[in-house]
Scaffold this motif. Structure first.
Motif, PDB file in Angstrom:
ATOM      1  N   ARG A   1       0.831  -1.194   0.000  1.00  0.00           N
ATOM      2  CA  ARG A   1       0.000   0.000   0.000  1.00  0.00           C
ATOM      3  C   ARG A   1       0.867   1.245   0.000  1.00  0.00           C
ATOM      4  N   PRO A   2       0.476   2.297  -0.730  1.00  0.00           N
ATOM      5  CA  PRO A   2       1.300   3.506  -0.781  1.00  0.00           C
ATOM      6  C   PRO A   2       1.351   4.282   0.520  1.00  0.00           C
ATOM      7  N   GLY A   3       0.321   4.120   1.408  1.00  0.00           N
ATOM      8  CA  GLY A   3       0.322   4.838   2.677  1.00  0.00           C
ATOM      9  C   GLY A   3       0.419   6.333   2.438  1.00  0.00           C
ATOM     10  N   PRO A   4       1.419   7.013   3.057  1.00  0.00           N
ATOM     11  CA  PRO A   4       1.538   8.455   2.853  1.00  0.00           C
ATOM     12  C   PRO A   4       2.192   8.813   1.524  1.00  0.00           C
ATOM     13  N   LEU A   5       2.575   7.793   0.751  1.00  0.00           N
ATOM     14  CA  LEU A   5       3.226   8.029  -0.535  1.00  0.00           C
ATOM     15  C   LEU A   5       2.201   7.957  -1.654  1.00  0.00           C
ATOM     16  N   LEU A   6       2.480   8.652  -2.715  1.00  0.00           N
ATOM     17  CA  LEU A   6       1.588   8.644  -3.859  1.00  0.00           C
ATOM     18  C   LEU A   6       1.533   7.245  -4.453  1.00  0.00           C
ATOM     19  N   GLU A   7       0.332   6.794  -4.825  1.00  0.00           N
ATOM     20  CA  GLU A   7       0.188   5.482  -5.424  1.00  0.00           C
ATOM     21  C   GLU A   7       1.059   5.381  -6.673  1.00  0.00           C
ATOM     22  N   GLY A   8       1.813   4.294  -6.787  1.00  0.00           N
ATOM     23  CA  GLY A   8       2.711   4.099  -7.919  1.00  0.00           C
ATOM     24  C   GLY A   8       4.142   4.528  -7.638  1.00  0.00           C
ATOM     25  N   PHE A   9       4.328   5.364  -6.592  1.00  0.00           N
ATOM     26  CA  PHE A   9       5.658   5.880  -6.310  1.00  0.00           C
ATOM     27  C   PHE A   9       6.613   4.821  -5.757  1.00  0.00           C
ATOM     28  N   PRO A  10       6.172   3.948  -4.811  1.00  0.00           N
ATOM     29  CA  PRO A  10       7.102   2.918  -4.325  1.00  0.00           C
ATOM     30  C   PRO A  10       7.670   2.045  -5.438  1.00  0.00           C
ATOM     31  N   GLU A  11       6.842   1.730  -6.428  1.00  0.00           N
ATOM     32  CA  GLU A  11       7.320   0.928  -7.563  1.00  0.00           C
ATOM     33  C   GLU A  11       8.411   1.677  -8.317  1.00  0.00           C
ATOM     34  N   TYR A  12       8.216   2.980  -8.496  1.00  0.00           N
ATOM     35  CA  TYR A  12       9.218   3.789  -9.182  1.00  0.00           C
ATOM     36  C   TYR A  12      10.539   3.817  -8.408  1.00  0.00           C
ATOM     37  N   VAL A  13      10.458   4.035  -7.109  1.00  0.00           N
ATOM     38  CA  VAL A  13      11.672   4.156  -6.291  1.00  0.00           C
ATOM     39  C   VAL A  13      12.484   2.868  -6.308  1.00  0.00           C
ATOM     40  N   ALA A  14      11.798   1.723  -6.334  1.00  0.00           N
ATOM     41  CA  ALA A  14      12.512   0.444  -6.371  1.00  0.00           C
ATOM     42  C   ALA A  14      13.386   0.334  -7.614  1.00  0.00           C
ATOM     43  N   ILE A  15      12.956   0.946  -8.708  1.00  0.00           N
ATOM     44  CA  ILE A  15      13.726   0.904  -9.950  1.00  0.00           C
ATOM     45  C   ILE A  15      14.738   2.041 -10.002  1.00  0.00           C
ATOM     46  N   GLU A  16      14.398   3.169  -9.408  1.00  0.00           N
ATOM     47  CA  GLU A  16      15.271   4.347  -9.430  1.00  0.00           C
ATOM     48  C   GLU A  16      16.662   4.029  -8.894  1.00  0.00           C
ATOM     49  N   GLY A  17      16.718   3.215  -7.836  1.00  0.00           N
ATOM     50  CA  GLY A  17      18.006   2.886  -7.230  1.00  0.00           C
ATOM     51  C   GLY A  17      18.937   2.099  -8.132  1.00  0.00           C
ATOM     52  N   LYS A  18      18.410   1.555  -9.242  1.00  0.00           N
ATOM     53  CA  LYS A  18      19.224   0.779 -10.179  1.00  0.00           C
ATOM     54  C   LYS A  18      19.651   1.593 -11.400  1.00  0.00           C
ATOM     55  N   ALA A  19      19.141   2.817 -11.514  1.00  0.00           N
ATOM     56  CA  ALA A  19      19.355   3.609 -12.723  1.00  0.00           C
ATOM     57  C   ALA A  19      20.804   4.074 -12.851  1.00  0.00           C
ATOM     58  N   VAL A  20      21.273   4.177 -14.089  1.00  0.00           N
ATOM     59  CA  VAL A  20      22.600   4.736 -14.358  1.00  0.00           C
ATOM     60  C   VAL A  20      22.493   6.202 -14.757  1.00  0.00           C
ATOM     61  N   GLU A  21      21.284   6.636 -15.128  1.00  0.00           N
ATOM     62  CA  GLU A  21      21.051   8.037 -15.465  1.00  0.00           C
ATOM     63  C   GLU A  21      19.610   8.380 -15.080  1.00  0.00           C
TER      64      GLU A  21
ATOM     65  N   GLU B   1      15.966   7.104   3.101  1.00  0.00           N
ATOM     66  CA  GLU B   1      16.429   5.841   2.524  1.00  0.00           C
ATOM     67  C   GLU B   1      16.635   5.980   1.020  1.00  0.00           C
ATOM     68  N   ARG B   2      15.738   6.722   0.370  1.00  0.00           N
ATOM     69  CA  ARG B   2      15.842   6.909  -1.072  1.00  0.00           C
ATOM     70  C   ARG B   2      17.106   7.675  -1.439  1.00  0.00           C
ATOM     71  N   GLN B   3      17.396   8.749  -0.728  1.00  0.00           N
ATOM     72  CA  GLN B   3      18.590   9.534  -1.000  1.00  0.00           C
ATOM     73  C   GLN B   3      19.853   8.723  -0.714  1.00  0.00           C
ATOM     74  N   ALA B   4      19.829   7.930   0.363  1.00  0.00           N
ATOM     75  CA  ALA B   4      20.995   7.122   0.729  1.00  0.00           C
ATOM     76  C   ALA B   4      21.280   6.050  -0.313  1.00  0.00           C
ATOM     77  N   ALA B   5      20.224   5.524  -0.940  1.00  0.00           N
ATOM     78  CA  ALA B   5      20.399   4.461  -1.932  1.00  0.00           C
ATOM     79  C   ALA B   5      21.170   4.941  -3.151  1.00  0.00           C
ATOM     80  N   LEU B   6      21.156   6.248  -3.404  1.00  0.00           N
ATOM     81  CA  LEU B   6      21.853   6.792  -4.568  1.00  0.00           C
ATOM     82  C   LEU B   6      23.234   7.333  -4.222  1.00  0.00           C
ATOM     83  N   ALA B   7      23.593   7.286  -2.942  1.00  0.00           N
ATOM     84  CA  ALA B   7      24.901   7.803  -2.512  1.00  0.00           C
ATOM     85  C   ALA B   7      25.914   6.667  -2.472  1.00  0.00           C
ATOM     86  N   HIS B   8      26.198   6.077  -3.627  1.00  0.00           N
ATOM     87  CA  HIS B   8      27.170   4.983  -3.691  1.00  0.00           C
ATOM     88  C   HIS B   8      28.378   5.420  -4.526  1.00  0.00           C
TER      89      HIS B   8
END
Length: 279
Positions: free
Chosen positions: A85-105, A151-158
């Motif tokens: 469930r998205p809870g306080p997040l916009l519906e569809g956003f958690p799915e996006y974030v799961a992929i965002e952490g794998k992006a190269v651009e 957590e989202r910001q930390a996932a991109l700080a590699h």
């Protein structure tokens, strides 16, 4: 089964649910037909839930808990459903974030606010508290949103962070969020991001008028296999687009937006000028 699809639990909360359901079924040695015989759902429906082609529902999860005898346990499917469930997040956003952490651009365009990836904690908190004040979310929901952002910001700080191509409507740096110090710190953060080797920041000034290509926020992700996904938001939900034709059209439009926006150096100069309004 020769056509058994491999599942990736990290792809999205819905995918994690499907992996969880399959594990419970496999542990009992049941086929999808066996599980269907014990439930009011077809084997096709069960397959679609397991492979994340169909979202699980509370009714489905409660019935599965009864069948697997997992109600109230660590293996509860109702508990797993809550994570989808998205809870306080916009519906569809958690799915996006799961992929965002794998992006190269990552290509971003935003209107009115600084994008989440670039927000300071204080700026993000002001936005969340605004939603609490309007009754959109609870205080607990605002706290969850803040933890999620961290957590989202930390996932991109590699060590090999993705390339960030950022176009901001001028309203993002003109609209004051929080007090003077909150806005000052936020603009300082934006200037710091602009100095990074993996970032290009551009401002789309008010003066470009009808040449601003988008009227809503848009994110474009380039993945390691060079495929591109798009994510756009309305007031009510987010939408992930994997269709190559429509995504390529959005990519072309993004390039047109970049051409109309100020160059990086001129954009940094505008942000510095806006920063002077805050002590």
């Amino acid at each position: 089964m020769t056509n058994r699809k491999e599942l990736d639990a990290t792809a999205s909360p819905r995918a994690a649910y499907g992996v969880f359901l399959r594990r419970l079924r496999d542990q009992r040695g049941w086929t999808q037909d066996d599980l269907a015989d014990r439930s009011t759902y077809s084997s096709q429906h069960i397959s679609a839930v397991e492979t994340a082609r169909k979202s699980p529902t509370l009714r489905f999860s409660v019935q599965m808990d009864e069948i697997f005898e997992t109600k109230g346990t660590a293996d509860s499917l109702e508990r797993e459903w809550q994570k989808t469930r998205p809870g306080p997040l916009l519906e569809g956003f958690p799915e996006y974030v799961a992929i965002e952490g794998k992006a190269v651009e990552i290509r971003l365009f935003e209107i009115g606010i600084i994008p989440g990836l670039l927000q300071t904690p204080e700026y993000a908190r002001c936005l969340a508290d605004g939603d609490v004040h309007r009754g959109s979310i609870s205080t607990e929901g605002a706290d969850r949103r803040m933890r999620y952002l961290t957590e989202r910001q930390a996932a991109l700080a590699h060590p090999t962070p993705p390339m960030l191509l950022i176009v901001l409507d001028e309203s993002c740096i003109r609209r004051q969020v929080g007090g003077l110090h909150v806005m000052a710190d936020q603009l300082d953060r934006l200037l710091s991001v602009a100095e990074r080797a993996n970032s290009v920041v551009q401002i789309a000034p008010y003066g470009i008028g009808e040449h601003r290509a988008f009227d809503m926020p848009i994110n474009l992700l380039t993945l390691p296999d060079m495929s591109v996904l798009a994510y756009a938001e309305s007031q009510l939900r987010g939408h992930m687009d994997r269709n190559s034709k429509s995504v390529l059209r959005l990519l072309m439009t993004y390039h047109q937006l970049q051409a109309a926006a100020l160059p990086h150096a001129a954009s940094v100069a505008m942000i510095r000028e806006a920063r002077k309004a805050y002590p």
